[in-house]
Design an enzyme around this catalytic site. Structure first.
Site, PDB file in Angstrom:
ATOM      1  N   ASP A  44      48.867  56.065   5.211  1.00  0.00           N
ATOM      2  CA  ASP A  44      47.920  55.846   4.108  1.00  0.00           C
ATOM      3  C   ASP A  44      46.663  55.116   4.597  1.00  0.00           C
ATOM      4  OD1 ASP A  44      49.070  53.361   4.404  1.00  0.00           O
ATOM      5  OD2 ASP A  44      49.650  53.120   2.296  1.00  0.00           O
ATOM      6  N   SER A  45      46.636  54.754   5.906  1.00  0.00           N
ATOM      7  CA  SER A  45      45.389  54.255   6.487  1.00  0.00           C
ATOM      8  C   SER A  45      44.295  55.310   6.373  1.00  0.00           C
ATOM      9  CB  SER A  45      45.589  53.869   7.956  1.00  0.00           C
ATOM     10  OG  SER A  45      46.101  54.964   8.680  1.00  0.00           O
ATOM     11  N   ASP A  83      53.371  58.784   4.681  1.00  0.00           N
ATOM     12  CA  ASP A  83      53.466  57.548   3.890  1.00  0.00           C
ATOM     13  C   ASP A  83      53.567  57.848   2.402  1.00  0.00           C
ATOM     14  OD1 ASP A  83      53.515  55.409   5.612  1.00  0.00           O
ATOM     15  OD2 ASP A  83      51.352  55.081   5.591  1.00  0.00           O
ATOM     16  N   LYS A 113      57.633  57.530   4.768  1.00  0.00           N
ATOM     17  CA  LYS A 113      57.679  56.108   5.140  1.00  0.00           C
ATOM     18  C   LYS A 113      57.291  55.283   3.923  1.00  0.00           C
ATOM     19  CE  LYS A 113      54.420  54.127   7.962  1.00  0.00           C
ATOM     20  NZ  LYS A 113      53.769  53.116   7.094  1.00  0.00           N
ATOM     21  N   GLU A 115      56.855  50.954   2.533  1.00  0.00           N
ATOM     22  CA  GLU A 115      56.673  49.578   2.992  1.00  0.00           C
ATOM     23  C   GLU A 115      57.602  48.629   2.250  1.00  0.00           C
ATOM     24  OE1 GLU A 115      52.554  48.412   2.728  1.00  0.00           O
ATOM     25  OE2 GLU A 115      51.884  50.086   3.967  1.00  0.00           O
ATOM     26  N   GLU A 183      54.866  45.989  12.158  1.00  0.00           N
ATOM     27  CA  GLU A 183      53.407  45.830  12.281  1.00  0.00           C
ATOM     28  C   GLU A 183      52.998  44.367  12.369  1.00  0.00           C
ATOM     29  OE1 GLU A 183      51.010  48.188   9.626  1.00  0.00           O
ATOM     30  OE2 GLU A 183      49.148  47.201  10.272  1.00  0.00           O
TER      31      GLU A 183
END
Ligand code: KIV
Length: 259
Positions: A44-45, A83, A113, A115, A183
């Site tokens: 999602d960056s 993501d 993925k 978080e 991270e």
């Protein structure tokens, strides 16, 4: 042969490091895949490096689906993971199932993925895995919590925080995650998590003791305006592109192109 989730675990067992890069469109996905990267993450960056947002928070599931469809059209070899965007999975395991299912069904990604760790995300991971959806975890600096962290700060620097992150990683593995991104945490903590877990860890700003490494492709290619302190630029595409565009403009303005 296409990379599988089983293969990642075998590489961990063999001590063969795993290479991961992010992708957000067809041309980059094609180039990265043909160059031989093991895993492509539609991170999602992309909200920041491809869409110009200042955080990852505004990205919607619909926008992610659009980019994921473009990426999978360009990939033959790498394992493709996508993501889950902010607010597309935090509400409930059922919401996460709908979002993840959409990405697997309509974009053809192999896994998702998400978080966060214990307890809520571990429950969600278990729910997805039980229903046949492979999940990668992500702990430490989780960018969707940027405001809660008061910025993109290194996590796990106190003993208590380091232990929380370790416990989250253990809970995600127990819930069925097939790999975990670590991270921006201290290298000794990342190495400890890597040694504790049977599943592969993929580090970013987490030192050399992880089973694999991921970089945001825009940072790696020297394309982003701002880079985190742990990023490494292997080339400077900003410079090359600006030079090529200036040359084109000069040649047009000076009647040199076309000849
Ligand atoms: O969104 C992303 O690019 C990521 C990587 C930094 C792991 O989550």
């Amino acid at each position: 042969m296409a990379v599988t989730i089983d293969q990642l675990r075998k590489w961990k067992e063999q001590g063969r490091p795993i290479s991961v890069l992010t992708a957000w469109d067809f041309p980059f996905a094609t180039l990265l895949d043909q160059a031989g990267v093991d895993v492509l993450l539609i991170g999602d960056s992309l909200a920041m490096v491809a869409l110009g947002y200042s955080t990852t928070l505004p990205l919607t599931l619909e926008e992610m689906l659009y980019h994921a469809q473009a990426v999978t059209r360009g990939v033959n070899h790498a394992l493709v993971i996508c993501d889950l965007p902010f607010l597309s999975y935090q509400e409930s395991p059922q919401q996460a199932l709908r979002s993840a299912g959409t990405l697997l069904q309509q974009a053809g990604v192999a896994a998702v993925k998400l978080e966060g760790g214990y307890p809520d995300m571990a429950t969600t991971v278990h729910y997805l895995v039980e229903r046949g959806i492979p999940v990668m975890g992500h702990v430490g600096l989780t960018p969707q919590s940027v405001h809660q962290f008061s910025g993109y700060r290194r996590q796990g620097t106190s003993d208590a925080d380091a232990d929380r992150i370790l416990q989250e990683a253990i809970a995600l593995e127990a819930a069925g995650a097939f790999a975990i991104v670590l991270e921006h945490i201290p290298a000794p903590l990342a190495a400890k998590i890597t040694q504790t877990l049977a599943i592969p860890t993929i580090g970013i700003g987490a030192g050399a003791g992880c089973d694999g490494q991921v970089l945001v492709t825009a940072d790696m290619l020297g394309l982003s305006a701002w880079q985190p302190p742990f990023a490494k630029a292997y080339t400077n595409l900003q410079e090359s592109i600006t030079g090529a565009v200036k040359q084109f403009c000069d040649e047009v303005h000076n009647h040199q192109f076309p000849q």
